[in-house]
Design a protein around this motif. Structure first.
Motif, PDB file in Angstrom:
ATOM      1  N   MET A 104       0.952  -1.055   0.175  1.00  0.00           N
ATOM      2  CA  MET A 104       0.196  -0.086   0.203  1.00  0.00           C
ATOM      3  C   MET A 104       0.799   1.313   0.114  1.00  0.00           C
ATOM      4  N   ARG A 105       0.056   2.364  -0.350  1.00  0.00           N
ATOM      5  CA  ARG A 105       1.020   3.485  -0.221  1.00  0.00           C
ATOM      6  C   ARG A 105       0.098   4.465   0.838  1.00  0.00           C
ATOM      7  N   LEU A 106       0.600   5.339   1.261  1.00  0.00           N
ATOM      8  CA  LEU A 106      -0.238   6.548   1.949  1.00  0.00           C
ATOM      9  C   LEU A 106      -0.968   7.415   1.241  1.00  0.00           C
ATOM     10  N   PRO A 107      -2.105   7.750   1.580  1.00  0.00           N
ATOM     11  CA  PRO A 107      -2.750   8.920   1.336  1.00  0.00           C
ATOM     12  C   PRO A 107      -2.073  10.197   1.449  1.00  0.00           C
ATOM     13  N   GLU A 108      -2.782  11.049   0.789  1.00  0.00           N
ATOM     14  CA  GLU A 108      -2.356  12.439   1.159  1.00  0.00           C
ATOM     15  C   GLU A 108      -2.754  13.072   2.648  1.00  0.00           C
ATOM     16  N   PRO A 109      -1.665  13.553   3.502  1.00  0.00           N
ATOM     17  CA  PRO A 109      -2.548  14.155   4.713  1.00  0.00           C
ATOM     18  C   PRO A 109      -3.560  15.197   4.573  1.00  0.00           C
ATOM     19  N   PRO A 110      -4.422  15.287   5.720  1.00  0.00           N
ATOM     20  CA  PRO A 110      -5.444  16.053   5.518  1.00  0.00           C
ATOM     21  C   PRO A 110      -5.047  17.504   5.323  1.00  0.00           C
ATOM     22  N   ALA A 111      -5.711  18.401   4.454  1.00  0.00           N
ATOM     23  CA  ALA A 111      -5.247  19.765   4.190  1.00  0.00           C
ATOM     24  C   ALA A 111      -5.568  20.495   5.563  1.00  0.00           C
ATOM     25  N   LEU A 112      -4.668  21.291   5.784  1.00  0.00           N
ATOM     26  CA  LEU A 112      -4.632  22.270   6.902  1.00  0.00           C
ATOM     27  C   LEU A 112      -5.411  23.487   7.030  1.00  0.00           C
ATOM     28  N   ASP A 113      -5.807  23.952   5.544  1.00  0.00           N
ATOM     29  CA  ASP A 113      -6.404  25.186   5.530  1.00  0.00           C
ATOM     30  C   ASP A 113      -7.915  24.768   5.273  1.00  0.00           C
ATOM     31  N   ALA A 150     -12.744  23.347  21.189  1.00  0.00           N
ATOM     32  CA  ALA A 150     -13.595  24.137  21.988  1.00  0.00           C
ATOM     33  C   ALA A 150     -13.985  25.175  21.344  1.00  0.00           C
ATOM     34  N   ASP A 151     -12.965  25.905  20.557  1.00  0.00           N
ATOM     35  CA  ASP A 151     -13.542  27.072  19.843  1.00  0.00           C
ATOM     36  C   ASP A 151     -12.670  27.173  18.638  1.00  0.00           C
ATOM     37  N   LYS A 152     -12.708  28.201  17.780  1.00  0.00           N
ATOM     38  CA  LYS A 152     -12.209  28.607  16.579  1.00  0.00           C
ATOM     39  C   LYS A 152     -10.616  28.807  16.984  1.00  0.00           C
ATOM     40  N   GLU A 153     -10.347  29.409  17.961  1.00  0.00           N
ATOM     41  CA  GLU A 153      -8.946  29.711  18.255  1.00  0.00           C
ATOM     42  C   GLU A 153      -8.129  28.713  18.638  1.00  0.00           C
ATOM     43  N   THR A 154      -8.788  27.610  19.068  1.00  0.00           N
ATOM     44  CA  THR A 154      -8.066  26.381  19.347  1.00  0.00           C
ATOM     45  C   THR A 154      -7.833  25.831  18.236  1.00  0.00           C
ATOM     46  N   SER A 155      -8.741  25.735  17.300  1.00  0.00           N
ATOM     47  CA  SER A 155      -8.605  24.787  16.094  1.00  0.00           C
ATOM     48  C   SER A 155      -7.587  25.481  15.168  1.00  0.00           C
ATOM     49  N   GLU A 156      -7.554  26.838  15.178  1.00  0.00           N
ATOM     50  CA  GLU A 156      -6.608  27.518  14.282  1.00  0.00           C
ATOM     51  C   GLU A 156      -4.981  27.073  14.907  1.00  0.00           C
ATOM     52  N   ALA A 157      -5.063  27.169  16.219  1.00  0.00           N
ATOM     53  CA  ALA A 157      -3.540  26.624  16.830  1.00  0.00           C
ATOM     54  C   ALA A 157      -3.247  25.338  16.506  1.00  0.00           C
ATOM     55  N   LEU A 158      -4.386  24.306  16.594  1.00  0.00           N
ATOM     56  CA  LEU A 158      -3.842  23.114  16.058  1.00  0.00           C
ATOM     57  C   LEU A 158      -3.391  23.290  14.573  1.00  0.00           C
ATOM     58  N   ALA A 159      -4.117  23.770  13.757  1.00  0.00           N
ATOM     59  CA  ALA A 159      -3.603  23.896  12.408  1.00  0.00           C
ATOM     60  C   ALA A 159      -2.199  24.442  12.298  1.00  0.00           C
ATOM     61  N   ARG A 160      -1.974  25.560  12.941  1.00  0.00           N
ATOM     62  CA  ARG A 160      -0.704  26.118  13.000  1.00  0.00           C
ATOM     63  C   ARG A 160       0.503  25.392  13.776  1.00  0.00           C
ATOM     64  N   ASP A 204       5.075  20.356   9.667  1.00  0.00           N
ATOM     65  CA  ASP A 204       5.320  19.998   8.267  1.00  0.00           C
ATOM     66  C   ASP A 204       6.443  20.644   7.678  1.00  0.00           C
ATOM     67  N   ALA A 205       6.654  21.918   7.969  1.00  0.00           N
ATOM     68  CA  ALA A 205       7.762  22.807   7.370  1.00  0.00           C
ATOM     69  C   ALA A 205       9.061  22.550   8.035  1.00  0.00           C
ATOM     70  N   TYR A 206       8.999  21.971   9.175  1.00  0.00           N
ATOM     71  CA  TYR A 206      10.047  21.686  10.124  1.00  0.00           C
ATOM     72  C   TYR A 206      10.716  20.418   9.539  1.00  0.00           C
ATOM     73  N   LEU A 207       9.796  19.546   9.077  1.00  0.00           N
ATOM     74  CA  LEU A 207      10.396  18.206   8.665  1.00  0.00           C
ATOM     75  C   LEU A 207      10.777  18.522   7.033  1.00  0.00           C
ATOM     76  N   ALA A 208       9.986  19.174   6.246  1.00  0.00           N
ATOM     77  CA  ALA A 208      10.421  19.332   4.790  1.00  0.00           C
ATOM     78  C   ALA A 208      11.756  20.219   4.851  1.00  0.00           C
ATOM     79  N   ARG A 209      12.066  21.060   5.750  1.00  0.00           N
ATOM     80  CA  ARG A 209      13.409  21.724   5.597  1.00  0.00           C
ATOM     81  C   ARG A 209      14.471  20.646   5.572  1.00  0.00           C
TER      82      ARG A 209
END
Ligand SMILES: [Ca+2]
Ligand SMILES: [Ca+2]
Ligand SMILES: [Ca+2]
Ligand SMILES: [Ca+2]
Ligand SMILES: [Ca+2]
Lengths: 509, 509
Positions: free
Chosen positions: A84-93, A323-333, A339-344
């Motif tokens: 098998m191969r991996l699916p794309e990771p869920p989009a963060l935006d 619990a709220d949008k702020e938390t969800s945004e922090a999660l995505a952040r 992602d960027a750290y690994l890609a670097r």
């Protein structure tokens, strides 16, 4: 070979694979309880196709796509990472918004433990003298001092549970002004404030290092002390050591006057992580930990889970729980930062899985993630914090950290953890001396083999001898007893001590 | 205030600054021996303008531009890092070609030491049992085993000098397929082959880690052993420890049969580095080390120097010393790799300098570099190796490593060092247990204060009591005596032990 049908583990109605539960694995011709007949041998913990999966078809476990078939996988085939191969990771935006939270379950009242109340309101489960260090250069001297404290001073301070050197490889020879240097710096600062150290901050520095020793002193704390080896007052090694021992005694005097008092379970700050996972991690140990986590949250306490690369592929399942949008945004952040750290460095989240994971039946990071996030239980996600930050809310926090066991554990200590829960399937003699570390194993074979190294066997879930709920309650009670000092963890009994490891994503110089 | 003139240190005829040699520093009005009158107080080790340097004028020390004045610096002004900016680093695509090498000085013959000859031809200066580890997870168990070996086994193997755990933070929770992962992997592999470990490779692994334990076994070495904690044969912790102790005894038996024999000085592999530098490093300790390095090279031995960020600004001075074009290209390649590594993390070579360097009078990385490379002496540069590689040529090798003391020392051990020379001006209780570590201090004030922590005081060069040449020969003799085990280093006498630190430029997961 085709006698009685054999139970296998299918988790979700939509799954087209199930996991072999028979110790030793199954041979060709064996028939599972759904009628699937094995076309080849499949090892214990590994997956079998329950239907014909065509090439490029999705492989579903936990009701989620864990991979794309890279060849035809007829019913009864062994499904593993080579096929098998991996699916794309869920989009963060494009994460789903926080969902309306279900009515919270009834608060859990009346559970307490015996802890050490600190001036800042936090509660220690141990009464430990921590010696903070601003730089690796002092580690050899501090190790020497720790032996002396253990042999000469601790017998005179019977209420003190131990002495721990907060040695690390940071402090000099590092790019201290690089953007990411904030992570190791705040980690070292926050480690000293762990509730198990009683608010006594004792810093040993060298004198010429980049991480200034005084940066480790909490503001306005008159009991905090700092001493540097290059201080001209120390003439020779013995003088240096004597000065540190004298400093240590002042802290020990105060720590020794402390006693345990009854504290509500809401004073627990439990950090959960896994290491050496197998295919059972996601169906036995981690769901049991998730159940205990829910109980702690219901009791008003704090739980943190971590391990970014094991959450990345499940982020779309966590986002609605925010619990709220702020938390969800922090999660995505935090996910995007990693992602960027690994890609670097030329890597991605698939670098997480280990040979042991694969041998244990985990076919890639998506499957591992779905099992890993089970540790978070089902509570709403109250907060997201960055690596090395202290958590500040009750309830469930995602404390973003790497998944490597010692890095994650060190960051959870810095976040304020007073009890640590660690699940393992392959087995690791992991132990943090600064916070009691309960080892929860995923399978009974390991529990039998490492009888004196583990604290809880959840393999009984797979064999049907116990339920996730009963073991979740058992673990919750174990946490309270351990927090109270009534129960000593397996690894503490054996005296296993692991070093801290800082997360330094910035360059060394 | 203006009494007799005061000697100050001017190194090169073209220098327009000199360094204050007077302990306690100088007051305004003090007159230097060249007639310069101080306009303000200048601390010990710091620089004074010997002529009017206009804003944007060059500041010259060692005959090289160490900075550009960021304000007018009239004669007698204190020249420090706040009043200057760094010049651009030398371009790497335009290095001077290897120059015709001067006729080599006469070979130095007849110098020997008593060492342990290994099967691969290398020579140990100590006879140590090293326990290699493939992953951090086993460190707690290995530390426990090391205590047991010391207490229970070593008394029965009197010819064995000690036991050392090669613990580290690598092996799992890391991106093992990332391009830069080769660096920590080969470092762990080569550490086990250090000449001081007698060719006995004993590996302890967990079992499920990314860095496979068997990767640490040298090919075709029947005496090498590997044991994993997850081996089903170990039932419980005591069984695990017993199995490791049994393994250790097999290696101890063989090590114990070894004896020292007379070896030529050409079997020395000396690694030199500095840490906690001050303005005297480049005029006392490092030139003395450079002089000893030249003697070792003349005797046919191997010397390696390192610390890329401290060589970067002197690379145009090293390039002509390269033995051939290939070496010069390798030098430029290592510098370029490190430039890119730092840039990726938002830093550059200026991140090297420390508060202690600056307090000690070093105004930036260029000045520090010029003092640092003095350790390399004047021999041709025979080879350049990458971080974690073993050196393979006699003579002088630039073993490219970060400058951080423990990272550099660990990489020099992996490169095959059998004696370590460490210079310090501010003072650090640095010690590697795997190779004798001689501490050479730059100033007599530190030598007096840390009388039992240092091995050689080169402050006598600054005061005129000794010459670089006489101290260079003294250090060379000290190296031979230490290599022979006749002299125990200060830090070994005190029992100071520092941990290894791997260089992992790849991401963690
Ligand atoms: Ca994990
Ligand atoms: Ca982990
Ligand atoms: Ca240096
Ligand atoms: Ca150094
Ligand atoms: Ca250690």
């Amino acid at each position: 070979m085709t006698e009685a049908t054999i139970p296998a583990l299918k988790i979700h109605g939509a799954d087209n694979v199930s996991v072999v539960l028979t110790e030793g694995g199954l041979q060709p011709g064996a028939r599972l309880d759904d009628g699937t007949e094995l076309r080849e041998a499949v090892p214990f913990g590994h997956k079998v196709a329950l239907e014909d999966i065509p090439r490029d078809g999705v492989i579903t476990r936990y009701g989620v796509t864990i991979g794309i078939a890279s060849e035809d996988l007829p019913r009864g085939t062994w499904v593993n990472e080579h096929r098998m191969r991996l699916p794309e990771p869920p989009a963060l935006d494009d994460l789903p918004p926080p969902a309306p939270q279900p009515a919270p379950p009834a608060p859990l009242e009346g559970y307490t433990f015996e802890g050490y109340r600190n001036a800042d309101g936090s509660v220690g489960t141990r009464n430990i003298l921590a010696i903070s260090t601003s730089v690796q250069c002092v580690a050899g001297v501090v190790d020497h001092v720790v032996s002396r404290v253990q042999a000469e001073l601790l017998p005179r301070y019977p209420n003190v549970d131990g002495v721990v050197a907060l040695n690390h490889a940071y402090g000099c020879g590092v790019a201290i002004n690089a953007p990411d240097a904030i992570i190791p710096i705040r980690t070292v600062q926050n480690l000293a404030k762990n509730p198990n150290f009683g608010g006594e901050v004792m810093v040993i520095g060298l004198g010429c290092e980049k991480l200034r020793p005084e940066w480790l002193l909490p503001e306005g704390d008159p009991s905090a002390s700092v001493l540097t080896l290059q201080d001209p007052a120390h003439i020779g090694f013995a003088a240096m050591v004597d000065a540190i021992l004298k400093q240590a005694e002042e802290h020990l005097e105060r720590l020794n006057r402390r006693t345990r008092e009854t504290c509500p379970a809401s004073d627990l700050v439990v950090g959960v992580q896994c290491g050496g996972s197998d295919a059972f991690s996601g169906v036995t140990a981690n769901p049991v930990i998730g159940c205990a986590a829910d109980l702690i949250v219901r009791a008003g306490g704090s739980v943190m889970f971590s391990e970014v690369t094991e959450v990345r592929d499940a982020v779309h399942l966590l986002a609605p729980r925010c619990a709220d949008k702020e938390t969800s945004e922090a999660l995505a952040r935090e996910m995007a930062w990693y992602d960027a750290y690994l890609a670097r460095g030329g890597a991605d989240r698939s670098a997480n899985t280990t040979p042991g994971n694969k041998a244990g039946g985990l076919s890639g990071i998506v499957e591992k993630s779905l099992g890993s996030v089970a540790k978070s239980g089902s509570s709403p996600l109250a907060d997201v914090t960055g690596p090395g930050e202290r958590i500040s809310r009750k309830g469930l926090t995602f404390a973003a950290t790497p998944a490597g066991d010692f890095v994650c554990g060190t960051l959870q200590l810095a976040a304020g953890m007073n009890v640590h829960i660690f699940s393992t399937g392959r087995g690791t003699p992991y132990n943090l001396p600064a916070a009691p570390t309960l080892k929860v194993v995923t399978n009974s074979a390991l529990a039998r083999r490492w009888f004196d190294l583990v604290d809880l066997d959840t393999g009984r879930v797979a064999t049907g001898e116990a339920t996730i709920e009963t073991l979740g309650m058992e673990l919750f009670q174990l946490i309270l007893d351990t927090a109270s000092g009534k129960r000593i963890t397996a690894a503490d009994r054996l005296g296993i001590v692991n070093d801290l490891v800082l997360f330094n994503p910035a360059p060394v110089t």
